[in-house]
Enzyme design. Structure first.
Site, short mmCIF file in Angstrom:
data_model
loop_
_atom_site.label_atom_id
_atom_site.label_comp_id
_atom_site.label_asym_id
_atom_site.label_seq_id
_atom_site.Cartn_x
_atom_site.Cartn_y
_atom_site.Cartn_z
N LYS A 36 -20.35 35.70 -42.00
CA LYS A 36 -19.70 35.76 -40.67
C LYS A 36 -20.33 34.73 -39.73
O LYS A 36 -21.40 34.17 -40.03
CB LYS A 36 -19.87 37.17 -40.11
CG LYS A 36 -21.33 37.59 -39.89
CD LYS A 36 -21.46 39.09 -39.59
CE LYS A 36 -22.91 39.48 -39.43
NZ LYS A 36 -23.06 40.95 -39.30
N ARG A 132 -22.46 52.71 -33.78
CA ARG A 132 -21.54 51.61 -33.49
C ARG A 132 -20.22 51.95 -34.17
O ARG A 132 -19.64 52.97 -33.86
CB ARG A 132 -22.18 50.31 -34.01
CG ARG A 132 -22.01 49.13 -33.12
CD ARG A 132 -22.82 47.94 -33.60
NE ARG A 132 -22.53 47.57 -34.99
CZ ARG A 132 -23.08 46.53 -35.62
NH1 ARG A 132 -23.95 45.76 -35.00
NH2 ARG A 132 -22.77 46.25 -36.86
N TYR A 261 -34.15 17.83 -14.42
CA TYR A 261 -33.66 18.58 -13.26
C TYR A 261 -34.75 19.47 -12.68
O TYR A 261 -35.49 20.12 -13.42
CB TYR A 261 -32.50 19.49 -13.66
CG TYR A 261 -31.21 18.77 -13.96
CD1 TYR A 261 -30.52 18.08 -12.98
CD2 TYR A 261 -30.68 18.83 -15.25
CE1 TYR A 261 -29.32 17.44 -13.27
CE2 TYR A 261 -29.47 18.19 -15.54
CZ TYR A 261 -28.80 17.50 -14.55
OH TYR A 261 -27.62 16.88 -14.85
N MET A 309 -27.94 19.78 -20.44
CA MET A 309 -26.84 20.05 -21.36
C MET A 309 -26.89 19.12 -22.58
O MET A 309 -26.61 19.55 -23.70
CB MET A 309 -25.50 19.91 -20.64
CG MET A 309 -24.33 20.42 -21.47
SD MET A 309 -22.73 20.19 -20.68
CE MET A 309 -22.84 21.26 -19.27
C1 LIG Z 1 -24.06 41.35 -40.19
C2 LIG Z 1 -23.99 42.56 -41.04
C3 LIG Z 1 -24.74 42.64 -42.23
C4 LIG Z 1 -25.78 41.60 -42.63
O1 LIG Z 1 -26.98 41.85 -41.93
P1 LIG Z 1 -28.30 40.97 -42.16
O2 LIG Z 1 -29.32 41.63 -41.33
O3 LIG Z 1 -27.96 39.60 -41.66
O4 LIG Z 1 -28.60 40.99 -43.60
C5 LIG Z 1 -24.54 43.75 -43.04
N1 LIG Z 1 -23.68 44.73 -42.69
C6 LIG Z 1 -22.96 44.68 -41.55
C7 LIG Z 1 -22.04 45.81 -41.22
C8 LIG Z 1 -23.10 43.62 -40.67
O5 LIG Z 1 -22.42 43.60 -39.52
#
Ligand SMILES: *Cc1c(COP(=O)(O)O)cnc(C)c1O
Length: 369
Positions: A36, A132, A261, A309
């Site tokens: 992701k 969550r 800056y 930046m």
């Molecule tokens: C991002 C995520 C992971 C991976 O977690 P890491 O700590 O990067 O290994 C696993 N399960 C879910 C549901 C996640 O959102």
């Protein structure tokens, strides 16, 4: 010619990290590589391919768009969208042949209405203490599973949960979550065959083989970042990303001359100051103002003055042997020196995940051997 700002990503490191994680898995558990957020800033497609080459058999992303992009790139592995999906996003995920996560019967009803080519594979999420996504009621999770199982166009593919404190060694919440999930899994396995059960993120995978079940979902460790925020080498993981820039200008500073800056740094003695064309527009955060080192000429040099930046300034010292055009390393190694994403994270009071995810799109990612 140097690039103003460049991220070198080593697919070989991703591959070896996956092979190392695979070796830690007992009982035939599979490795799902989490790619992701553009592979935690490393580039999703290249990392997905490298992870599969290293022995991962599944991929996971957070969004429908991320799933569709991997499929458009020709990646065919089993793919799980872990995040919440709106009714508008759902068709994109399902048409990409991605598997999805459900925890409410309303969502299952919407899934069942989708007219796809293949039945949708659905995983049920129990919230065992992350607070969550997922239902925290095992009976409700069971009800959701039953609805999926009864729907003609849906398949009950798996069960999952997510840990809140796997990276905090010795805490008591993690084993409590594991126990809640294990009880749920035992009940469900008695009723359904062939479920893929998964819970562990990177930290849990490295910390407790009892959390592996049928599959682990590793993200951060795949990229050679330490889930415990320490040194990835302790876990035999190899960082896969280096961030570099170069000396675009070098100038002599007299005492009293300031850089950047707000004049947040002033030379006390005569010195040389180097300008690197990288800044917070590239993801090198402004919180690093007067607050990190950069490697130039094989040595650590303090970043001085305000991060702007597009540029930062570094103090090269009074008699420097470096010159315009020389490489500067912000994350990675040069000479015998090393700056890790963990070190940068500590300076920013954050975690390594945020450091690599924050590297902006305008920084090209290139493959590195
Ligand atoms: C991002 C995520 C992971 C991976 O977690 P890491 O700590 O990067 O290994 C696993 N399960 C879910 C549901 C996640 O959102």
């Amino acid at each position: 010619m140097p690039e103003r700002a460049l991220a070198r990503v080593r697919p070989g490191a991703v591959e070896r990290n996956c092979a190392r994680l695979r070796r830690a898995l007992g009982g035939g558990a599979e490795l799902c590589a989490v790619v992701k957020a553009d592979g935690y800033g490393h580039g999703a497609e290249r990392c997905a391919r490298a992870a599969l080459a290293g022995g991962a058999s599944w991929l996971a992303v957070a969004t429908a768009v991320e799933a569709a992009e991997l499929r458009a790139a020709g990646i065919e592995a089993r793919l799980l969208v872990m995040g919440a999906l709106t009714a508008g996003e759902m068709p994109l995920a399902l048409d990409a042949g991605a598997e999805v996560v459900a925890w409410s019967t309303d969502f299952v009803r919407a899934l069942a209405e989708h007219r796809g080519r293949r039945p949708a594979q659905v995983h049920v999420k129990l919230d065992t203490g992350m607070g969550r996504l997922g239902t925290d009621d095992p009976r409700e999770a069971r009800g959701v599973a039953r609805k999926i199982d009864a729907a003609k166009r849906l398949r009950l593919a798996g069960l999952m949960t997510h840990f809140a404190t796997a990276d905090e060694r010795g805490d008591e919440h993690f084993p409590a979550q594991l126990e809640r999930f294990s009880a749920f899994v035992a009940d469900m396995r008695a009723e359904y065959a062939g479920l893929v059960v998964h819970a562990a993120n990177s930290a849990a995978t490295l910390r407790d083989p009892g959390s592996h079940f049928d599959m682990v979902r590793c993200g951060v460790a795949v990229y050679g970042l330490d889930p415990f925020g320490r040194d990835a080498a302790e876990q035999e993981l190899e960082p896969a990303l280096e961030l570099e820039s170069y000396l675009a200008a070098v100038k002599r500073f007299k005492p009293g001359q300031s850089a950047g800056y707000g004049r947040r740094w002033t030379a006390r003695e005569p010195t040389w100051v180097g300008v690197l064309p990288i800044g917070y527009g590239d993801g090198w955060r402004r919180g690093l103002t007067n607050n990190c080192d950069v490697l130039v000429g094989g040595r650590r040099r303090p970043l001085v003055g305000t991060v702007s930046m597009d540029n930062v300034t570094v103090d090269l010292g009074p008699d420097t042997e470096v010159a315009v055009g020389d490489q500067a390393v912000l994350i990675g190694t040069q000479g015998g020196e090393r700056i890790t994403a963990e070190e940068v994270a500590e300076r920013l009071d954050t975690i390594n995940y945020e450091v690599t995810c924050g590297i902006a799109r305008r920084v090209p990612r290139v493959d590195s051997p």
